[in-house]
Design a protein around this motif. Structure first.
Motif, PDB file in Angstrom:
ATOM      1  N   CYS A  90      32.274  45.195  33.735  1.00 53.07           N
ATOM      2  CA  CYS A  90      33.112  46.093  32.937  1.00 53.07           C
ATOM      3  C   CYS A  90      34.509  45.474  32.833  1.00 53.07           C
ATOM      4  O   CYS A  90      34.859  44.538  33.558  1.00 53.07           O
ATOM      5  CB  CYS A  90      33.170  47.485  33.558  1.00 53.07           C
ATOM      6  SG  CYS A  90      34.010  47.575  35.153  1.00 53.07           S
ATOM      7  N   GLN A  91      35.318  46.013  31.941  1.00 52.94           N
ATOM      8  CA  GLN A  91      36.655  45.450  31.745  1.00 52.94           C
ATOM      9  C   GLN A  91      37.512  45.571  33.001  1.00 52.94           C
ATOM     10  O   GLN A  91      38.342  44.706  33.266  1.00 52.94           O
ATOM     11  CB  GLN A  91      37.343  46.101  30.551  1.00 52.94           C
ATOM     12  CG  GLN A  91      36.816  45.588  29.238  1.00 52.94           C
ATOM     13  CD  GLN A  91      37.746  45.908  28.085  1.00 52.94           C
ATOM     14  OE1 GLN A  91      38.908  46.243  28.260  1.00 52.94           O
ATOM     15  NE2 GLN A  91      37.213  45.767  26.883  1.00 52.94           N
ATOM     16  N   ARG A  92      37.345  46.597  33.775  1.00 54.76           N
ATOM     17  CA  ARG A  92      38.118  46.738  35.015  1.00 54.76           C
ATOM     18  C   ARG A  92      37.785  45.591  35.972  1.00 54.76           C
ATOM     19  O   ARG A  92      38.682  45.009  36.601  1.00 54.76           O
ATOM     20  CB  ARG A  92      37.845  48.073  35.697  1.00 54.76           C
ATOM     21  CG  ARG A  92      38.625  48.229  37.009  1.00 54.76           C
ATOM     22  CD  ARG A  92      38.433  49.604  37.637  1.00 54.76           C
ATOM     23  NE  ARG A  92      38.779  50.683  36.737  1.00 54.76           N
ATOM     24  CZ  ARG A  92      40.029  51.115  36.508  1.00 54.76           C
ATOM     25  NH1 ARG A  92      41.040  50.542  37.109  1.00 54.76           N
ATOM     26  NH2 ARG A  92      40.245  52.107  35.686  1.00 54.76           N
ATOM     27  N   GLU A  93      36.515  45.237  36.093  1.00 53.37           N
ATOM     28  CA  GLU A  93      36.134  44.127  36.963  1.00 53.37           C
ATOM     29  C   GLU A  93      36.702  42.803  36.450  1.00 53.37           C
ATOM     30  O   GLU A  93      37.139  41.955  37.238  1.00 53.37           O
ATOM     31  CB  GLU A  93      34.608  44.054  37.076  1.00 53.37           C
ATOM     32  CG  GLU A  93      34.033  45.223  37.853  1.00 53.37           C
ATOM     33  CD  GLU A  93      32.555  45.446  37.637  1.00 53.37           C
ATOM     34  OE1 GLU A  93      31.915  45.966  38.575  1.00 53.37           O
ATOM     35  OE2 GLU A  93      32.023  45.122  36.550  1.00 53.37           O
ATOM     36  N   MET A  94      36.711  42.634  35.132  1.00 57.43           N
ATOM     37  CA  MET A  94      37.299  41.425  34.552  1.00 57.43           C
ATOM     38  C   MET A  94      38.793  41.384  34.833  1.00 57.43           C
ATOM     39  O   MET A  94      39.338  40.348  35.223  1.00 57.43           O
ATOM     40  CB  MET A  94      37.045  41.386  33.039  1.00 57.43           C
ATOM     41  CG  MET A  94      35.600  41.220  32.661  1.00 57.43           C
ATOM     42  SD  MET A  94      35.437  41.195  30.858  1.00 57.43           S
ATOM     43  CE  MET A  94      33.877  42.025  30.660  1.00 57.43           C
ATOM     44  N   HIS A  98      45.063  40.619  36.495  1.00 52.53           N
ATOM     45  CA  HIS A  98      45.949  41.228  35.507  1.00 52.53           C
ATOM     46  C   HIS A  98      46.218  42.683  35.875  1.00 52.53           C
ATOM     47  O   HIS A  98      45.410  43.327  36.530  1.00 52.53           O
ATOM     48  CB  HIS A  98      45.325  41.159  34.113  1.00 52.53           C
ATOM     49  CG  HIS A  98      45.217  39.767  33.583  1.00 52.53           C
ATOM     50  ND1 HIS A  98      46.213  39.156  32.873  1.00 52.53           N
ATOM     51  CD2 HIS A  98      44.221  38.849  33.677  1.00 52.53           C
ATOM     52  CE1 HIS A  98      45.839  37.933  32.544  1.00 52.53           C
ATOM     53  NE2 HIS A  98      44.631  37.720  33.030  1.00 52.53           N
ATOM     54  N   LYS A  99      47.340  43.191  35.406  1.00 51.89           N
ATOM     55  CA  LYS A  99      47.702  44.577  35.695  1.00 51.89           C
ATOM     56  C   LYS A  99      47.280  45.533  34.589  1.00 51.89           C
ATOM     57  O   LYS A  99      47.158  46.724  34.819  1.00 51.89           O
ATOM     58  CB  LYS A  99      49.204  44.688  35.929  1.00 51.89           C
ATOM     59  CG  LYS A  99      49.631  43.947  37.175  1.00 51.89           C
ATOM     60  CD  LYS A  99      51.096  44.107  37.448  1.00 51.89           C
ATOM     61  CE  LYS A  99      51.423  43.300  38.688  1.00 51.89           C
ATOM     62  NZ  LYS A  99      52.667  43.663  39.292  1.00 51.89           N
ATOM     63  N   THR A 100      47.069  44.999  33.382  1.00 51.93           N
ATOM     64  CA  THR A 100      46.706  45.859  32.255  1.00 51.93           C
ATOM     65  C   THR A 100      45.423  45.359  31.604  1.00 51.93           C
ATOM     66  O   THR A 100      45.030  44.200  31.766  1.00 51.93           O
ATOM     67  CB  THR A 100      47.813  45.887  31.187  1.00 51.93           C
ATOM     68  OG1 THR A 100      47.950  44.578  30.635  1.00 51.93           O
ATOM     69  CG2 THR A 100      49.140  46.341  31.778  1.00 51.93           C
TER      70      THR A 100
END
Length: 71
Positions: free
Chosen positions: A26-30, A36-38
């Motif tokens: 998922c994007q959070r894992e990436m 990255h913070k955002t």
């Protein structure tokens, strides 16, 4: 780190994640992997890789990133 190097790092992470778990990250894992913070920086990298024809995904569907090319 250049944009190209960061893109390659993200692509390698996605490739390894899929190989190990048989599902895309998922994007959070990436985001967490890249430090990255955002989410915007991850989104920009994903869009760039998609425009290059290296990855694709189903819009508005989580965990659907797939690699279109193998290195």
């Amino acid at each position: 780190m250049t944009n190209r190097e960061a893109d390659e790092e993200l692509l390698a992470f996605i490739r390894q994640y899929i190989a190990e778990r048989h599902i895309s990250p998922c994007q959070r894992e990436m985001k967490d992997h890249l430090g990255h913070k955002t989410f915007s920086s991850v989104t920009a990298r994903l869009r760039r890789l998609r425009s290059q024809g290296r990855i694709d995904w189903i819009d508005r569907s989580p965990r659907t990133v797939r690699i279109l090319e193998e290195s």
